[in-house]
Design an enzyme around this catalytic site. Structure first.
Site, PDB file in Angstrom:
ATOM      1  N   ARG A 124       0.848  -1.191   0.000  1.00 43.25           N
ATOM      2  CA  ARG A 124       0.000   0.000   0.000  1.00 43.25           C
ATOM      3  C   ARG A 124       0.884   1.241   0.000  1.00 43.25           C
ATOM      4  O   ARG A 124       1.469   1.580   1.033  1.00 43.25           O
ATOM      5  CB  ARG A 124      -0.919   0.012   1.226  1.00 43.25           C
ATOM      6  N   ASP A 138       1.755   5.261  -0.172  1.00 38.76           N
ATOM      7  CA  ASP A 138       1.133   6.475   0.361  1.00 38.76           C
ATOM      8  C   ASP A 138       0.839   7.475  -0.753  1.00 38.76           C
ATOM      9  O   ASP A 138       1.267   7.309  -1.899  1.00 38.76           O
ATOM     10  CB  ASP A 138       2.060   7.139   1.384  1.00 38.76           C
ATOM     11  N   ARG A 179      11.243   6.159   3.659  1.00 35.69           N
ATOM     12  CA  ARG A 179      11.350   7.618   3.638  1.00 35.69           C
ATOM     13  C   ARG A 179      12.101   8.140   4.862  1.00 35.69           C
ATOM     14  O   ARG A 179      12.853   9.122   4.772  1.00 35.69           O
ATOM     15  CB  ARG A 179       9.960   8.241   3.536  1.00 35.69           C
TER      16      ARG A 179
END
Length: 262
Positions: free
Chosen positions: A59, A61, A209
Protein backbone atom coordinates in the site's frame (compact mmCIF):
# COMPACT_ATOMS: atom_id res chain seq x y z
CA UNK A 1 -12.17 -11.13 -2.55
CA UNK A 2 -15.22 -12.77 -4.10
CA UNK A 3 -17.18 -15.23 -1.98
CA UNK A 4 -18.98 -16.95 -4.84
CA UNK A 5 -18.14 -20.40 -6.23
CA UNK A 6 -14.55 -20.54 -7.42
CA UNK A 7 -15.64 -21.76 -10.87
CA UNK A 8 -17.48 -18.47 -11.48
CA UNK A 9 -14.30 -16.42 -11.11
CA UNK A 10 -10.75 -16.53 -12.29
CA UNK A 11 -7.86 -14.92 -10.44
CA UNK A 12 -5.51 -12.73 -12.44
CA UNK A 13 -2.13 -11.33 -11.48
CA UNK A 14 -1.44 -7.83 -12.78
CA UNK A 15 1.78 -5.86 -12.84
CA UNK A 16 0.95 -2.18 -12.88
CA UNK A 17 2.74 1.14 -12.93
CA UNK A 18 1.43 4.46 -11.77
CA UNK A 19 2.32 8.04 -11.06
CA UNK A 20 1.08 8.76 -7.56
CA UNK A 21 1.02 12.54 -8.04
CA UNK A 22 -2.37 13.91 -7.01
CA UNK A 23 -3.63 10.54 -5.75
CA UNK A 24 -4.25 9.63 -2.10
CA UNK A 25 -2.19 6.45 -2.46
CA UNK A 26 -3.09 2.86 -3.25
CA UNK A 27 -5.97 2.32 -0.83
CA UNK A 28 -9.51 3.64 -1.27
CA UNK A 29 -10.19 6.66 0.93
CA UNK A 30 -12.96 9.18 1.37
CA UNK A 31 -10.76 12.22 0.86
CA UNK A 32 -9.64 11.72 -2.73
CA UNK A 33 -8.94 9.44 -5.68
CA UNK A 34 -6.87 6.28 -5.11
CA UNK A 35 -5.12 3.83 -7.41
CA UNK A 36 -7.35 1.05 -6.07
CA UNK A 37 -10.52 2.90 -6.96
CA UNK A 38 -9.29 3.70 -10.46
CA UNK A 39 -8.20 0.10 -11.11
CA UNK A 40 -11.35 -1.56 -9.77
CA UNK A 41 -13.64 0.77 -11.70
CA UNK A 42 -11.67 0.26 -14.92
CA UNK A 43 -11.77 -3.53 -14.48
CA UNK A 44 -15.50 -3.36 -13.75
CA UNK A 45 -16.13 -1.58 -17.04
CA UNK A 46 -14.25 -4.34 -18.85
CA UNK A 47 -16.57 -7.04 -17.44
CA UNK A 48 -19.93 -5.37 -17.98
CA UNK A 49 -19.94 -3.29 -14.79
CA UNK A 50 -19.76 -6.34 -12.52
CA UNK A 51 -18.23 -5.45 -9.14
CA UNK A 52 -14.49 -6.12 -8.95
CA UNK A 53 -12.30 -6.28 -5.85
CA UNK A 54 -8.53 -6.21 -5.71
CA UNK A 55 -5.68 -7.10 -3.36
CA UNK A 56 -2.20 -5.70 -3.65
CA UNK A 57 1.36 -6.57 -2.67
CA UNK A 58 1.76 -3.23 -0.92
CA UNK A 59 0.00 0.00 0.00
CA UNK A 60 1.81 3.09 -1.22
CA UNK A 61 1.13 6.48 0.36
CA UNK A 62 -0.14 9.62 -1.32
CA UNK A 63 2.33 10.89 -3.90
CA UNK A 64 4.36 7.65 -4.02
CA UNK A 65 4.87 5.93 -7.36
CA UNK A 66 5.22 2.35 -8.59
CA UNK A 67 6.89 0.88 -11.67
CA UNK A 68 6.04 -2.75 -10.83
CA UNK A 69 3.26 -3.03 -8.27
CA UNK A 70 1.59 -6.45 -8.25
CA UNK A 71 -2.19 -6.73 -7.86
CA UNK A 72 -4.70 -9.55 -8.01
CA UNK A 73 -8.19 -9.34 -9.45
CA UNK A 74 -10.96 -11.96 -9.37
CA UNK A 75 -12.83 -11.52 -12.65
CA UNK A 76 -15.83 -13.43 -14.03
CA UNK A 77 -14.52 -16.58 -15.71
CA UNK A 78 -15.25 -15.60 -19.31
CA UNK A 79 -13.42 -17.63 -21.99
CA UNK A 80 -13.53 -14.56 -24.23
CA UNK A 81 -11.16 -12.73 -21.86
CA UNK A 82 -7.47 -13.46 -22.29
CA UNK A 83 -4.38 -11.87 -20.79
CA UNK A 84 -3.86 -9.42 -23.62
CA UNK A 85 -7.46 -8.21 -23.49
CA UNK A 86 -7.26 -7.74 -19.71
CA UNK A 87 -3.97 -5.84 -19.95
CA UNK A 88 -5.03 -3.59 -22.80
CA UNK A 89 -8.71 -3.32 -21.89
CA UNK A 90 -8.16 -2.20 -18.30
CA UNK A 91 -5.38 0.16 -19.42
CA UNK A 92 -7.80 1.70 -21.91
CA UNK A 93 -10.44 2.31 -19.26
CA UNK A 94 -7.82 3.83 -16.95
CA UNK A 95 -7.28 6.74 -19.34
CA UNK A 96 -6.56 9.62 -18.84
CA UNK A 97 -5.11 8.75 -15.44
CA UNK A 98 -1.42 7.91 -15.22
CA UNK A 99 -2.02 4.29 -14.30
CA UNK A 100 -1.43 1.39 -16.69
CA UNK A 101 -1.28 -2.41 -16.75
CA UNK A 102 2.14 -3.67 -17.86
CA UNK A 103 1.33 -7.39 -17.70
CA UNK A 104 -1.57 -9.71 -16.90
CA UNK A 105 -1.42 -13.47 -16.33
CA UNK A 106 -3.76 -16.11 -14.94
CA UNK A 107 -2.63 -16.57 -11.34
CA UNK A 108 -1.47 -19.95 -9.99
CA UNK A 109 -3.78 -21.84 -7.64
CA UNK A 110 -3.80 -20.41 -4.09
CA UNK A 111 -1.61 -17.49 -5.18
CA UNK A 112 -2.10 -14.17 -3.35
CA UNK A 113 -0.54 -10.85 -4.35
CA UNK A 114 0.30 -9.90 -0.77
CA UNK A 115 0.72 -13.10 1.21
CA UNK A 116 2.65 -15.00 -1.48
CA UNK A 117 5.21 -12.20 -1.84
CA UNK A 118 8.65 -12.77 -0.30
CA UNK A 119 10.29 -9.40 -1.05
CA UNK A 120 9.60 -5.78 -1.91
CA UNK A 121 12.09 -3.39 -3.46
CA UNK A 122 11.92 0.39 -3.44
CA UNK A 123 14.05 3.10 -4.99
CA UNK A 124 14.26 6.55 -3.43
CA UNK A 125 15.67 9.22 -5.75
CA UNK A 126 17.29 12.49 -4.71
CA UNK A 127 18.06 15.22 -7.24
CA UNK A 128 21.25 16.72 -5.85
CA UNK A 129 21.95 20.02 -7.59
CA UNK A 130 21.30 23.73 -7.01
CA UNK A 131 18.69 23.99 -9.81
CA UNK A 132 15.14 22.90 -9.09
CA UNK A 133 13.72 19.87 -10.93
CA UNK A 134 11.80 20.34 -14.15
CA UNK A 135 11.72 17.03 -16.05
CA UNK A 136 11.86 15.12 -12.74
CA UNK A 137 9.21 17.24 -11.04
CA UNK A 138 7.15 15.17 -8.54
CA UNK A 139 9.54 12.22 -8.91
CA UNK A 140 12.56 13.31 -6.86
CA UNK A 141 13.48 14.95 -3.60
CA UNK A 142 15.39 18.10 -4.48
CA UNK A 143 18.36 18.57 -2.12
CA UNK A 144 20.59 21.54 -2.99
CA UNK A 145 23.39 20.87 -0.50
CA UNK A 146 26.12 18.59 -1.96
CA UNK A 147 25.77 14.99 -0.79
CA UNK A 148 28.43 12.29 -0.47
CA UNK A 149 26.76 9.17 -1.83
CA UNK A 150 29.69 6.96 -0.77
CA UNK A 151 29.30 8.03 2.86
CA UNK A 152 25.56 7.39 2.64
CA UNK A 153 26.17 3.91 1.27
CA UNK A 154 28.73 3.12 3.97
CA UNK A 155 26.35 4.23 6.72
CA UNK A 156 23.52 2.21 5.23
CA UNK A 157 25.45 -1.07 5.45
CA UNK A 158 25.20 -0.93 9.25
CA UNK A 159 21.43 -1.33 8.96
CA UNK A 160 21.47 -4.60 7.02
CA UNK A 161 20.04 -7.64 8.74
CA UNK A 162 17.33 -8.16 11.34
CA UNK A 163 16.81 -5.21 13.70
CA UNK A 164 14.31 -3.23 15.70
CA UNK A 165 13.61 -0.32 13.32
CA UNK A 166 11.58 1.77 15.79
CA UNK A 167 13.80 4.78 15.04
CA UNK A 168 12.61 4.71 11.43
CA UNK A 169 8.97 3.81 12.03
CA UNK A 170 6.07 6.23 11.64
CA UNK A 171 3.98 6.92 14.74
CA UNK A 172 0.91 5.86 12.74
CA UNK A 173 2.42 2.48 11.76
CA UNK A 174 -0.07 -0.35 12.32
CA UNK A 175 2.42 -3.22 12.09
CA UNK A 176 2.35 -5.63 15.02
CA UNK A 177 6.01 -4.99 15.83
CA UNK A 178 9.08 -2.99 14.74
CA UNK A 179 11.34 -5.94 13.85
CA UNK A 180 12.27 -6.15 10.17
CA UNK A 181 15.07 -7.71 8.13
CA UNK A 182 16.71 -5.35 5.68
CA UNK A 183 18.29 -7.39 2.89
CA UNK A 184 19.67 -4.57 0.74
CA UNK A 185 20.49 -0.89 1.09
CA UNK A 186 22.60 0.51 -1.75
CA UNK A 187 23.28 4.19 -2.39
CA UNK A 188 24.83 5.31 -5.67
CA UNK A 189 25.21 8.53 -7.62
CA UNK A 190 24.39 8.84 -11.33
CA UNK A 191 25.16 12.39 -12.36
CA UNK A 192 22.94 14.70 -10.34
CA UNK A 193 20.78 11.80 -9.13
CA UNK A 194 21.39 9.79 -5.98
CA UNK A 195 19.42 6.55 -5.79
CA UNK A 196 18.78 4.62 -2.62
CA UNK A 197 17.75 1.03 -3.39
CA UNK A 198 16.31 -0.98 -0.51
CA UNK A 199 14.87 -4.47 -0.31
CA UNK A 200 13.15 -6.47 2.44
CA UNK A 201 10.35 -8.94 2.82
CA UNK A 202 8.25 -6.11 4.24
CA UNK A 203 8.68 -2.58 5.53
CA UNK A 204 7.25 -0.49 8.34
CA UNK A 205 5.14 2.56 7.54
CA UNK A 206 7.43 5.36 6.28
CA UNK A 207 10.50 3.22 6.94
CA UNK A 208 12.13 3.90 3.57
CA UNK A 209 11.35 7.62 3.64
CA UNK A 210 12.67 7.90 7.20
CA UNK A 211 15.85 6.09 6.19
CA UNK A 212 16.27 8.44 3.24
CA UNK A 213 15.82 11.46 5.49
CA UNK A 214 18.54 10.22 7.83
CA UNK A 215 20.90 9.17 5.04
CA UNK A 216 20.87 12.65 3.55
CA UNK A 217 22.09 14.00 6.91
CA UNK A 218 25.07 11.67 6.58
CA UNK A 219 25.61 12.67 2.96
CA UNK A 220 25.60 16.36 3.78
CA UNK A 221 28.15 15.91 6.59
CA UNK A 222 25.72 16.88 9.34
CA UNK A 223 26.02 13.34 10.74
CA UNK A 224 29.12 11.12 10.84
CA UNK A 225 28.79 7.74 9.17
CA UNK A 226 28.67 5.94 12.53
CA UNK A 227 25.69 7.89 13.82
CA UNK A 228 23.13 6.02 11.70
CA UNK A 229 23.83 2.79 13.60
CA UNK A 230 23.62 4.69 16.90
CA UNK A 231 20.20 6.00 15.91
CA UNK A 232 19.06 2.49 14.94
CA UNK A 233 20.20 1.06 18.28
CA UNK A 234 18.43 3.83 20.23
CA UNK A 235 14.99 2.66 18.96
CA UNK A 236 13.75 6.25 19.24
CA UNK A 237 12.10 7.97 16.27
CA UNK A 238 12.89 11.37 17.77
CA UNK A 239 16.61 10.81 17.19
CA UNK A 240 16.35 9.99 13.49
CA UNK A 241 16.26 12.37 10.56
CA UNK A 242 13.20 13.89 8.89
CA UNK A 243 10.73 11.92 6.82
CA UNK A 244 11.75 12.42 3.20
CA UNK A 245 8.94 13.65 0.90
CA UNK A 246 6.82 11.00 -0.85
CA UNK A 247 7.52 12.02 -4.44
CA UNK A 248 11.04 10.54 -4.44
CA UNK A 249 9.79 7.03 -3.60
CA UNK A 250 8.92 4.33 -6.13
CA UNK A 251 8.12 0.64 -5.65
CA UNK A 252 10.22 -1.14 -8.28
CA UNK A 253 9.84 -4.88 -7.67
CA UNK A 254 7.82 -7.51 -5.81
CA UNK A 255 9.41 -10.95 -5.49
CA UNK A 256 7.67 -14.34 -5.34
CA UNK A 257 8.99 -17.89 -4.93
CA UNK A 258 7.92 -18.42 -8.53
CA UNK A 259 7.49 -15.28 -10.64
CA UNK A 260 3.93 -15.46 -12.03
CA UNK A 261 4.91 -13.18 -14.94
CA UNK A 262 7.65 -15.42 -16.34
Amino acid sequence: MNDGPASFYRRWALKIEYDGTGLVGWQRQNNGLSVQELLEEAASRLVGDAPVMSATAGRTDAGVHASAMVVQLDLPDDPRLDARQIRDGISFHLKPHRVAICAAVAAPENWHARFSAISRRYCYTILNRPTRPVLDLNHVWHVKRPLDASAMHEAGQSLLGRHDFSSFRAASCQASGPIRTLDRLDVARDGDHIRIDVEARSFLHHQVRNLAGSLQLVGSGQWPVAKLKEVLDACDRRLAGPTAPPEGLCLTHVGYPEDPFV
